[in-house]
Scaffold this active site. Structure first.
Site, PDB file in Angstrom:
ATOM      1  N   LYS A  47       0.829  -1.197   0.000  1.00  0.00           N
ATOM      2  CA  LYS A  47       0.000   0.000   0.000  1.00  0.00           C
ATOM      3  C   LYS A  47       0.864   1.247   0.000  1.00  0.00           C
ATOM      4  CE  LYS A  47      -2.826  -2.542   3.263  1.00  0.00           C
ATOM      5  NZ  LYS A  47      -3.105  -2.633   4.711  1.00  0.00           N
ATOM      6  N   GLY A  48       2.151   1.060   0.284  1.00  0.00           N
ATOM      7  CA  GLY A  48       3.046   2.193   0.493  1.00  0.00           C
ATOM      8  C   GLY A  48       3.125   3.162  -0.672  1.00  0.00           C
ATOM      9  N   GLU A 103       7.574   2.716  -6.637  1.00  0.00           N
ATOM     10  CA  GLU A 103       7.744   2.236  -5.264  1.00  0.00           C
ATOM     11  C   GLU A 103       7.906   3.402  -4.303  1.00  0.00           C
ATOM     12  OE1 GLU A 103       7.353   0.220  -3.078  1.00  0.00           O
ATOM     13  OE2 GLU A 103       8.478  -1.632  -3.217  1.00  0.00           O
ATOM     14  N   ASP A 104       7.476   3.180  -3.067  1.00  0.00           N
ATOM     15  CA  ASP A 104       7.671   4.192  -2.035  1.00  0.00           C
ATOM     16  C   ASP A 104       9.138   4.259  -1.625  1.00  0.00           C
ATOM     17  OD1 ASP A 104       7.603   1.642  -0.905  1.00  0.00           O
ATOM     18  OD2 ASP A 104       6.221   2.151   0.702  1.00  0.00           O
ATOM     19  N   ASP A 107      14.631  -0.272   0.577  1.00  0.00           N
ATOM     20  CA  ASP A 107      15.383  -0.401   1.831  1.00  0.00           C
ATOM     21  C   ASP A 107      16.451  -1.479   1.604  1.00  0.00           C
ATOM     22  OD1 ASP A 107      16.209  -0.601   4.458  1.00  0.00           O
ATOM     23  OD2 ASP A 107      14.278  -1.172   5.278  1.00  0.00           O
ATOM     24  N   LYS A 135      17.352   3.891   0.605  1.00  0.00           N
ATOM     25  CA  LYS A 135      18.325   3.882   1.710  1.00  0.00           C
ATOM     26  C   LYS A 135      19.566   3.152   1.210  1.00  0.00           C
ATOM     27  CE  LYS A 135      14.754   3.271   5.309  1.00  0.00           C
ATOM     28  NZ  LYS A 135      14.251   2.276   6.302  1.00  0.00           N
ATOM     29  N   PHE A 156      14.317   4.156  10.223  1.00  0.00           N
ATOM     30  CA  PHE A 156      12.950   3.797   9.854  1.00  0.00           C
ATOM     31  C   PHE A 156      12.106   5.064   9.727  1.00  0.00           C
ATOM     32  CE2 PHE A 156       8.632   2.234  10.391  1.00  0.00           C
ATOM     33  CZ  PHE A 156       8.646   1.167   9.500  1.00  0.00           C
ATOM     34  N   VAL A 157      11.522   5.258   8.566  1.00  0.00           N
ATOM     35  CA  VAL A 157      10.758   6.484   8.314  1.00  0.00           C
ATOM     36  C   VAL A 157       9.282   6.176   8.089  1.00  0.00           C
ATOM     37  CG1 VAL A 157      12.717   7.757   7.360  1.00  0.00           C
ATOM     38  CG2 VAL A 157      11.277   6.397   5.827  1.00  0.00           C
ATOM     39  N   ASP A 163       4.214   3.350   6.400  1.00  0.00           N
ATOM     40  CA  ASP A 163       3.552   3.137   7.686  1.00  0.00           C
ATOM     41  C   ASP A 163       4.459   2.496   8.716  1.00  0.00           C
ATOM     42  OD1 ASP A 163       3.618   0.558   6.259  1.00  0.00           O
ATOM     43  OD2 ASP A 163       2.431  -0.170   7.949  1.00  0.00           O
ATOM     44  N   ARG A 169       0.462   6.652   7.477  1.00  0.00           N
ATOM     45  CA  ARG A 169       0.469   6.726   6.016  1.00  0.00           C
ATOM     46  C   ARG A 169      -0.053   8.079   5.522  1.00  0.00           C
ATOM     47  NH1 ARG A 169       1.555   1.583   3.839  1.00  0.00           N
ATOM     48  NH2 ARG A 169       0.632  -0.172   4.954  1.00  0.00           N
TER      49      ARG A 169
HETATM   50  P1  IMP Z   1      12.837  -3.775   1.215  1.00  0.00           P
HETATM   51  O1  IMP Z   1      12.401  -5.123   0.726  1.00  0.00           O
HETATM   52  O2  IMP Z   1      13.681  -3.901   2.450  1.00  0.00           O
HETATM   53  O3  IMP Z   1      13.535  -2.957   0.161  1.00  0.00           O
HETATM   54  O4  IMP Z   1      11.559  -2.981   1.697  1.00  0.00           O
HETATM   55  C1  IMP Z   1      10.377  -3.107   1.027  1.00  0.00           C
HETATM   56  C2  IMP Z   1       9.178  -2.465   1.683  1.00  0.00           C
HETATM   57  O5  IMP Z   1       9.336  -2.326   3.089  1.00  0.00           O
HETATM   58  C3  IMP Z   1       8.940  -1.062   1.172  1.00  0.00           C
HETATM   59  O6  IMP Z   1       8.224  -1.052  -0.029  1.00  0.00           O
HETATM   60  C4  IMP Z   1       8.158  -0.463   2.318  1.00  0.00           C
HETATM   61  O7  IMP Z   1       6.780  -0.764   2.199  1.00  0.00           O
HETATM   62  C5  IMP Z   1       8.733  -1.138   3.533  1.00  0.00           C
HETATM   63  N1  IMP Z   1       9.751  -0.259   4.174  1.00  0.00           N
HETATM   64  C6  IMP Z   1      11.089  -0.258   3.985  1.00  0.00           C
HETATM   65  N2  IMP Z   1      11.691   0.694   4.709  1.00  0.00           N
HETATM   66  C7  IMP Z   1      10.691   1.307   5.382  1.00  0.00           C
HETATM   67  C8  IMP Z   1      10.671   2.408   6.317  1.00  0.00           C
HETATM   68  O8  IMP Z   1      11.685   3.032   6.683  1.00  0.00           O
HETATM   69  N3  IMP Z   1       9.428   2.749   6.800  1.00  0.00           N
HETATM   70  C9  IMP Z   1       8.282   2.120   6.436  1.00  0.00           C
HETATM   71  N4  IMP Z   1       8.257   1.103   5.560  1.00  0.00           N
HETATM   72  C10 IMP Z   1       9.452   0.694   5.051  1.00  0.00           C
HETATM   73 MG    MG Z   2       4.999  -1.240   4.242  1.00  0.00          MG
END
Ligand code: IMP
Ligand code: MG
Length: 183
Positions: A47-48, A103-104, A107, A135, A156-157, A163, A169
């Site tokens: 949903k991000g 994508e939001d 990470d 990040k 963590f943001v 969220d 959100r």
């Molecule tokens: P990744 O697989 O670690 O790259 O993260 C994927 C998903 O985790 C992102 O699309 C976000 O929905 C969530 N996410 C990653 N970092 C954050 C954060 O700092 N705050 C909130 N959601 C996050």
């Molecule tokens: Mg999320």
């Protein structure tokens, strides 16, 4: 809701709504030029990415279809599990489409890298990624990302679609969540 409305839950405000909207205009202009005459499909990751998709799609000067994918990666925690599950698949056949994944945040990169692998066999003409936030120091796998809004530290943001346990959100800005909220 602005960061000033919930000051005690937040540490630094990293990106304001004004900065986000200005950046979206900039990236929309690049995307419009790069995809001129091409069959572009925006794919948002629920949903991000809802907020960034809504504002980004409207910043584009051309009509563009949107589709959505829902995957789970985080649950209620603040660390990526690396385990990705499809909760809702696309409605669109990707054959011949120029796909731009919206994508939001990137990470660890695990979710996107998994998604890119999953899309690879669906016959798209091209697949690129636009992430509003990234990040760089948290990367566990490399993800080729053509359009990036802002590089941010590993904290963590929340906000602008992001969220913590389904909260924050609808905060307009992106801010570091104060650790007392989740510890
Ligand atoms: P990744 O697989 O670690 O790259 O993260 C994927 C998903 O985790 C992102 O699309 C976000 O929905 C969530 N996410 C990653 N970092 C954050 C954060 O700092 N705050 C909130 N959601 C996050
Ligand atoms: Mg999320």
């Amino acid at each position: 809701m602005r960061a000033t409305d919930i000051e005690s839950d937040l540490n630094d405000v990293l990106v304001t709504e004004e900065q986000i909207l200005a950046k979206l205009d900039e990236i929309a202009a690049r995307v419009a030029a790069d995809y001129e005459g091409k069959d572009l499909l925006l794919v948002g990751v629920l949903k991000g990415a809802v907020m960034v998709m809504a504002d980004f799609a409207r910043a584009l000067p051309t009509l563009v279809p949107m589709d959505w994918m829902a995957v789970s990666s985080y649950g209620a925690g603040t660390k990526s599990s690396g385990v990705v599950q499809i909760r809702k698949d696309l409605d669109t056949d990707l054959t011949g489409k120029h796909v731009l994944i919206v994508e939001d945040i990137i990470d660890s990169g695990l979710t996107l890298s998994w998604l890119l692998d999953n899309f690879a066999s669906r016959g798209a003409a091209s697949i690129e990624v636009f992430a509003l936030l990234r990040k760089p120091e948290a990367a566990k796998v490399h993800v080729e990302c053509k359009y990036v809004g802002f590089d941010i530290p590993t904290d963590f943001v929340v906000g602008y679609g992001l969220d913590y346990d389904e909260r924050y959100r609808n905060l307009r800005d992106v801010a570091v969540l104060a650790p007392h909220v989740y510890s």
